[in-house]
Design an enzyme around this catalytic site. Structure first.
Site, mmCIF file in Angstrom:
data_model
loop_
_atom_site.group_PDB
_atom_site.id
_atom_site.type_symbol
_atom_site.label_atom_id
_atom_site.label_comp_id
_atom_site.label_asym_id
_atom_site.label_seq_id
_atom_site.Cartn_x
_atom_site.Cartn_y
_atom_site.Cartn_z
ATOM 1 N N THR A 1 -1.476 2.571 -8.125
ATOM 2 C CA THR A 1 -2.563 3.263 -8.822
ATOM 3 C C THR A 1 -2.014 4.361 -9.731
ATOM 4 O OG1 THR A 1 -3.965 2.782 -6.947
ATOM 5 C CG2 THR A 1 -4.747 4.470 -8.437
ATOM 6 N N SER B 1 -5.425 5.596 -0.682
ATOM 7 C CA SER B 1 -5.281 4.143 -0.753
ATOM 8 C C SER B 1 -6.493 3.505 -1.427
ATOM 9 C CB SER B 1 -5.137 3.599 0.675
ATOM 10 O OG SER B 1 -4.913 2.221 0.610
ATOM 11 N N SER B 2 -6.189 2.614 -2.367
ATOM 12 C CA SER B 2 -7.295 1.917 -3.044
ATOM 13 C C SER B 2 -7.861 0.893 -2.064
ATOM 14 C CB SER B 2 -6.789 1.183 -4.280
ATOM 15 O OG SER B 2 -5.958 2.011 -5.041
ATOM 16 N N GLY C 1 -2.493 -3.256 -2.184
ATOM 17 C CA GLY C 1 -1.203 -3.860 -1.871
ATOM 18 C C GLY C 1 -1.226 -4.575 -0.536
ATOM 19 N N ASN D 1 -1.301 5.463 3.115
ATOM 20 C CA ASN D 1 -1.414 6.151 1.826
ATOM 21 C C ASN D 1 -2.629 7.077 1.867
ATOM 22 O OD1 ASN D 1 -1.682 6.857 -0.824
ATOM 23 N ND2 ASN D 1 -1.909 4.765 -1.622
ATOM 24 N N GLU E 1 -0.713 -5.358 3.123
ATOM 25 C CA GLU E 1 -0.674 -4.354 4.190
ATOM 26 C C GLU E 1 -0.722 -4.981 5.581
ATOM 27 O OE1 GLU E 1 -3.836 -1.865 2.844
ATOM 28 O OE2 GLU E 1 -5.404 -3.024 3.832
ATOM 29 N N SER F 1 0.838 -1.200 0.000
ATOM 30 C CA SER F 1 0.000 0.000 0.000
ATOM 31 C C SER F 1 0.878 1.258 0.000
ATOM 32 C CB SER F 1 -0.900 -0.023 1.233
ATOM 33 O OG SER F 1 -1.700 1.116 1.217
ATOM 34 N N GLY F 2 0.605 2.137 -0.924
ATOM 35 C CA GLY F 2 1.363 3.391 -1.000
ATOM 36 C C GLY F 2 2.611 3.293 -1.851
HETATM 37 N N1 LIG Z 1 5.123 8.106 -10.106
HETATM 38 C C1 LIG Z 1 4.779 8.877 -9.094
HETATM 39 N N2 LIG Z 1 5.111 10.166 -9.125
HETATM 40 C C2 LIG Z 1 4.784 10.970 -8.124
HETATM 41 N N3 LIG Z 1 4.140 10.585 -7.025
HETATM 42 C C3 LIG Z 1 3.775 9.300 -6.910
HETATM 43 C C4 LIG Z 1 4.079 8.379 -7.956
HETATM 44 N N4 LIG Z 1 3.613 7.183 -7.583
HETATM 45 C C5 LIG Z 1 3.039 7.358 -6.377
HETATM 46 N N5 LIG Z 1 3.125 8.622 -5.974
HETATM 47 C C6 LIG Z 1 2.637 9.206 -4.711
HETATM 48 O O1 LIG Z 1 2.374 8.168 -3.834
HETATM 49 C C7 LIG Z 1 1.014 8.148 -3.435
HETATM 50 C C8 LIG Z 1 0.522 6.732 -3.306
HETATM 51 O O2 LIG Z 1 0.505 6.116 -4.566
HETATM 52 P P1 LIG Z 1 -0.662 5.090 -4.975
HETATM 53 O O3 LIG Z 1 -1.959 5.580 -4.519
HETATM 54 O O4 LIG Z 1 -0.454 4.832 -6.391
HETATM 55 O O5 LIG Z 1 -0.258 3.837 -4.153
HETATM 56 P P2 LIG Z 1 -0.886 2.398 -4.246
HETATM 57 O O6 LIG Z 1 0.259 1.484 -4.488
HETATM 58 O O7 LIG Z 1 -1.966 2.386 -5.224
HETATM 59 O O8 LIG Z 1 -1.406 2.160 -2.811
HETATM 60 P P3 LIG Z 1 -2.704 1.364 -2.320
HETATM 61 O O9 LIG Z 1 -2.391 -0.070 -2.373
HETATM 62 O O10 LIG Z 1 -2.885 1.856 -0.956
HETATM 63 O O11 LIG Z 1 -3.799 1.751 -3.225
HETATM 64 C C9 LIG Z 1 0.300 8.909 -4.522
HETATM 65 O O12 LIG Z 1 -0.851 9.497 -4.026
HETATM 66 C C10 LIG Z 1 1.327 9.932 -4.922
HETATM 67 O O13 LIG Z 1 1.322 11.001 -4.046
HETATM 68 MG MG LIG Z 2 -3.911 2.165 -5.160
#
Ligand SMILES: Nc1ncnc2c1ncn2[C@@H]1O[C@H](COP(=O)(O)OP(=O)(O)OP(=O)(O)O)[C@@H](O)[C@H]1O
Ligand SMILES: [Mg+2]
Length: 1034
Positions: free
Chosen positions: A109, A159-160, A386, A156, A388, A104-105
């Site tokens: 996404t 977070s999805s 992810g 996050n 967690e 997660s994070g």
């Molecule tokens: N390529 C990137 N460039 C800039 N910031 C990023 C990037 N990837 C992630 N982030 C930052 O990290 C945060 C978390 O990313 P994201 O929501 O994609 O995580 P996740 O893996 O989908 O987590 P979860 O499993 O909780 O959904 C985003 O909101 C953003 O602020």
């Molecule tokens: Mg996500």
């Protein structure tokens, strides 16, 4: 292998590490992260580290760099993977998929969004409106799903809280034509309760912060977040999210996607209903639970378009059918609260699923006929929650982590297991590399009859009161010996675990302690039928459609629904099967992987937490991935592709080889470089053991590339010059031919027009000359001269010989006086000797002829050139008649009154010139060497006023031309005295001569002219030429 990045940024591909060890892996990962290079390849897997800051690497320029490029041609990037997946799908017309994993994070996404943006950007070059619409929908659907399915967690901010697998459908041209979203288990418990520091789904905050005053009033809501029990935990949390702005974005997206206004309104009503439900309080009056704040009930009823008493009844009673009897069983307070929360969770979950279904309805491929449109292919993108570990992990975390185990298993199967199998397939001697196979954990969770899910389901099916503790007991007894399961009862010394509450699973990514509290309820996922019926009976059609099962009558016996865990398990199995079906591309058996890593828990762009990262690298099996990828063989490539890249290194393979197979050619190339001990030859691929060899090959290639580039430039410049030369030459040839054509057509035209001029009356005088091309201007002049001469000769030919002297004289007169005098007398026959011709002098010719004969005898002249009466005015203004007689030897002045007595004889060689006027008068000045000019006015008696000046000039000029062999030199062509005196206004020369009293110049004696030529002496005249020497013979 990635290139175009210098080594200062670390190694772009982990397979190029000198030694495969955790420290080197981590050093490279850290170095690249610190240098802003967040992506690194492991072969065709992209490892991505969340930068936690906006990077300028996703713009149009970057997209262009990756578009259509091979993976190894550009530095590692999500776009490289997206392009590879797209190309694979397009080239082979086969489905592909991209799996994005990480905790997660870690950035899954975000990665999925960039991938979709990339695919949208590189497709639909013809800008078809329908495709643009679909792309827009696909991109917009993200923000709606995130609003309702994402929440701020401690890991996050976005977070999805649901799993998402999106299929993008493409037509045979590779343009997106639709899509489909599968959603997986929404963490709906978040609707009613959140852990400290967390929030509920974004949608609630967005509505309260972004909804207009009027909208909130209609929903009976107030802006204050802390007024609502279900969300007040996270009400004061600070986060980077701008809820109000997002509200508008989401509302706009819903509109664009095609949600109807009443549907959007219903969405807000459901959110409001949930917030109001949270504020419902039950009190007990004796045994009877009552609703403390009854106004809320009516508000809910209004929002749900139903009746207040029905809402109240559904909250406080449960309708049970016992046989044929239907009774209303009153809830206890606890049951009522449970029912309320279950209702809130259920309507939110139903809302979310309905949104996904609506989006699917809209983006679904429609009217696609494979016979017309070709095969419809799919790229799947999986972005799922992810792995967690929270402080308090419940049923949802259990499901989420199980999901990650499944995906890890897929990775192991495909990347680690099948990779090794490839060596066997290719006939390469191979020493098996060990890796942790998490199949054992997957089995622990999902195995039939023995797995945790099966035990949980068993517990839920037990009749009577089943508690979570009883479930834990069942786990203890059935899984007590499992290496990846433990609990306090099984390990009494483990103080972390609470008795009768916790169990621990040793996941591939770490140990997670789960609290069994709520497992049974959440698994049963009971929602009293009364709520379903309540919703079905709503007068709001949108709500009614969301709850079709509400139409079942109370007495109808329904099949026991599958439990939440089993539903989830089944969906995971289906997902993995689906992914596995999309990965058979050209012999490769892997999805395209993006492995996301979270660099720290502080969401900081600066911190690279070694320990955290190492842990993720470990559990993601990245090192094993690298090892398997290069254990012994850092690199492999099909012979064809290998040759394509390195063929310039050897003369055997450049530009093309003539060996029996590509394999032979590759062998020859490798031997030539001396790498034969560092490679293995598989059936279809070459395997290279050390990266050094690969580097050397790359270096050799780079050196050769410079020469090739120079060579190409040379050839190309030569080609350009040749092309230019050819073009110029062609142009010149065209010009030449065109000119030739113009000349020819001119000549032909001249020939055509002048054809038969000989027989024409005017010998072609009337024929119009065609206009010549520029180049023939002078030729035309010459031609016209020739023609004129010819014409003249033709005309002359027809003139009798006796007339020729007269013609010549006329020509001479014309040459001299053309344009200077009006009447040259050309039209009449020139008599010449007028004194002898009877009509002119009927009475006197008799006397003149003997004089002329006498002069002939005496002065021996041959021809008479001219004779004529003249008049002159003497110094006393007396007009005197005289005659001039010009022979080829002398000019005589005679007195006609005295039988033409010669008064003056001027030898012709003494004549130096003539001057005549340009008027009608017939004044003529004979210039002599001794300056005794003779000035007279010609005078004709018959016919009177006949102009003879032209004749005199012509005869004399012709004569002098002849005697001087044409060497008459006209010093000045013009020998005309122009006067605009009264002589001109007076009619005729005679009258001027007679009445010329004013003209002191006329008729002056020779020698006096010089004096009279002083300015003003020729009064009223404009003398443009000096008479003297104006025209001379030599
Ligand atoms: N390529 C990137 N460039 C800039 N910031 C990023 C990037 N990837 C992630 N982030 C930052 O990290 C945060 C978390 O990313 P994201 O929501 O994609 O995580 P996740 O893996 O989908 O987590 P979860 O499993 O909780 O959904 C985003 O909101 C953003 O602020
Ligand atoms: Mg996500």
């Amino acid at each position: 292998m990635a290139e175009q990045e210098s080594l200062e940024f670390g190694k772009a591909d982990f397979v190029l590490m000198d030694t495969v060890s955790m420290p080197e892996f981590m050093a490279n990962l850290r170095l690249r992260f610190e240098k802003g290079r967040i992506y690194t390849f492991i072969g065709e897997v992209v490892v991505s580290v969340n930068p936690y800051k906006l990077l300028n690497i996703y713009g149009r320029d970057t997209i262009e760099q990756y578009k259509g490029r091979e993976l190894y041609e550009r530095p590692p990037h999500l776009f490289a993977i997206a392009d590879a997946a797209y190309k694979a799908m397009k080239r082979r017309s086969k489905d592909t998929c991209i799996v994005i994993s990480g905790e997660s994070g870690a950035g899954k996404t975000e990665a999925s969004k960039y991938i979709m943006q990339y695919i949208a950007a590189i497709t639909n070059p013809s800008q078809r409106a329908e495709v643009e619409r679909v792309k827009n929908m696909l991109l917009k659907s993200n923000c709606v799903l995130e609003a309702f399915g994402n929440a701020k967690t401690n890991r996050n901010d976005n977070s999805s809280r649901f799993g998402k697998y999106m299929d993008i459908n493409f037509d045979f041209k590779g343009d997106p034509i639709g899509g489909h979203i599968n959603n997986y288990l929404l963490e709906k418990s978040r609707v009613i309760v959140q852990q400290p520091g967390e929030r509920s789904f974004h949608s609630f905050y967005q509505l309260l912060q972004g909804g207009s005053e009027q909208m909130l009033r209609s929903l009976h809501l107030q802006k204050s977040l802390s007024s609502y029990n279900y969300i007040h935990v996270g009400a004061q949390l600070k986060s980077s999210i701008n809820d109000a702005a997002e509200f508008r974005v989401v509302a706009d997206a819903m509109k664009v996607i095609g949600f109807k206004p009443e549907e959007i309104q219903t969405v807000y009503k459901i959110l409001a209903t949930i917030l109001h439900l949270g504020n419902l309080k039950f009190v007990v009056d004796g045994d009877t639970p009552l609703i403390e704040n009854g106004k809320v009930v009516s508000t809910i009823a209004e929002l749900l378009s139903t009746k207040t008493d029905m809402v109240e009844k559904a909250l406080l009673y449960r309708t049970v059918a016992t046989g044929r009897d239907i009774i209303d069983k009153q809830h206890t307070e606890q049951e009522a609260s449970y029912g309320r929360d279950a209702f809130a969770k259920a309507i939110y979950e139903r809302l979310f699923c309905w949104i996904v279904t609506r989006i699917n309805d809209i983006i679904e491929v429609k009217n696609y006929d494979t016979t017309i449109h070709g095969k419809n292919t799919v790229i799947g993108v999986l972005d799922i929650y992810g792995f967690e570990i929270f402080d308090n992990n419940s049923f949802e975390q259990f499901c989420i982590n199980y999901c990650n185990e499944k995906l890890q298993q897929l990775f192991i199967q495909l990347v680690l297991k099948q990779e090794q199998e490839e060596y066997q397939r290719e006939g390469i001697p191979w020493k098996h590399i060990d890796y942790f196979n998490n199949q054992i954990i997957v089995d622990l969770v999902e195995q039939q009859h023995k797995g945790i899910i099966a035990i949980l389901d068993d517990a839920c099916m037990n009749v009577g009161k089943v508690t979570d503790e009883m479930f834990l007991e069942a786990l203890n007894s059935k899984l007590g010996k499992h290496a990846h399961f433990s609990s306090r009862k099984l390990c009494a010394s483990d103080k972390i675990l609470e008795f009768d509450r916790d169990f621990r699973i040793r996941h591939y990514a770490g140990d997670v302690v789960y609290s069994v509290i709520g497992f049974i309820d959440k698994n049963k996922d009971t929602l009293f039928q009364d709520f379903k019926r309540l919703m079905y009976n709503s007068s709001n059609p949108v709500l009614k459609n969301m709850w079709p099962e509400g139409k079942l009558s109370i007495t109808e016996v329904t099949k026991r629904p599958l439990t939440a865990a089993t539903l989830f398990k089944n969906s995971m199995i289906a997902l993995v099967d689906n992914l596995a079906s999309k990965i058979d591309y050209c012999g490769r058996k892997e999805p395209y992987y993006v492995r996301c890593i979270k660099p720290n828990d502080k969401k900081s762009p600066q911190i690279f937490d070694d320990e955290r990262c190492r842990h993720q690298v470990e559990y993601l099996g990245l090192l094993e991935n690298v090892r398997v990828r290069r254990a012994g063989f850092a690199f492999r490539q099909t012979y064809e592709k290998f040759l394509h890249r390195y063929k310039m290194i050897s003369e055997f393979t450049w530009p093309n080889h003539d060996l029996p197979s590509d394999k032979e050619a590759v062998k020859k190339l490798i031997e030539r470089c001396g790498f034969q001990d560092d490679v293995a030859y598989g059936k279809t691929k070459i395997f290279i053991r050390t990266p050094r060899t690969l580097f050397t090959l790359e270096e050799l290639r780079a050196q050769m590339l410079i020469r090739i580039v120079l060579f190409l430039q040379k050839v190309w410049r030569g080609t350009l010059a040749r092309m230019r030369y050819k073009r110029t030459k062609a142009a010149l040839t065209i010009i030449r031919y065109y000119r030739r054509y113009k000349v020819k057509s001119y000549i032909h035209e001249v020939a055509r027009r002048f054809h038969g001029v000989k027989t024409m009356r005017d010998y072609g005088k009337h024929v119009k000359w065609p206009s010549p091309p520029k180049v023939l201007r002078r030729f035309e002049e010459a031609l016209q001269t020739i023609f004129n001469r010819w014409r003249a000769s033709q005309l002359i030919k027809s003139i009798p010989a006796s007339d020729l002297p007269q013609v010549r004289a006329k020509v001479a007169a014309m040459e001299m006086l053309k344009g200077q005098r009006a009447d040259l007398g050309l039209q009449r026959a020139w008599e010449g000797n007028y004194l002898a011709s009877k009509p002119d002098t009927p009475q006197t010719s008799g006397t003149f002829v003997p004089v002329a004969n006498e002069l002939k005898r005496k002065d021996k002249y041959m021809n008479v050139l001219f004779s004529c009466h003249v008049r002159k005015v003497n110094r006393f203004s007396k007009v005197e008649d005289r005659a001039i007689f010009v022979t080829d030897r002398h000019l005589y002045k005679m007195d006609p009154t005295k039988q033409y007595k010669v008064m003056k004889t001027i030898p012709l060689y003494n004549l130096t010139g003539l001057s005549v006027s340009n008027g009608k008068d017939q004044l003529v000045v004979f210039h002599t060497k001794d300056n005794k000019d003779l000035i007279v006015c010609l005078f004709s008696k018959q016919p009177t006023h006949e102009s003879r000046i032209g004749e005199l000039v012509g005869v004399l000029v012709n004569h002098f031309k002849r005697v001087t062999s044409n060497r008459v030199r006209a010093k000045k062509k013009v020998c005309v005295i122009q006067w605009k005196s009264k002589y001109e206004s007076q009619e005729g020369a005679e009258s001027s001569a007679h009445g010329g009293t004013e003209n002191s110049g006329v008729g002056l004696e020779p020698g006096e002219l010089g004096r009279s030529r002083r300015p003003g002496s020729w009064r009223g005249q404009r003398i443009t030429e000096t008479p003297r020497g104006a025209w001379s013979f030599s």
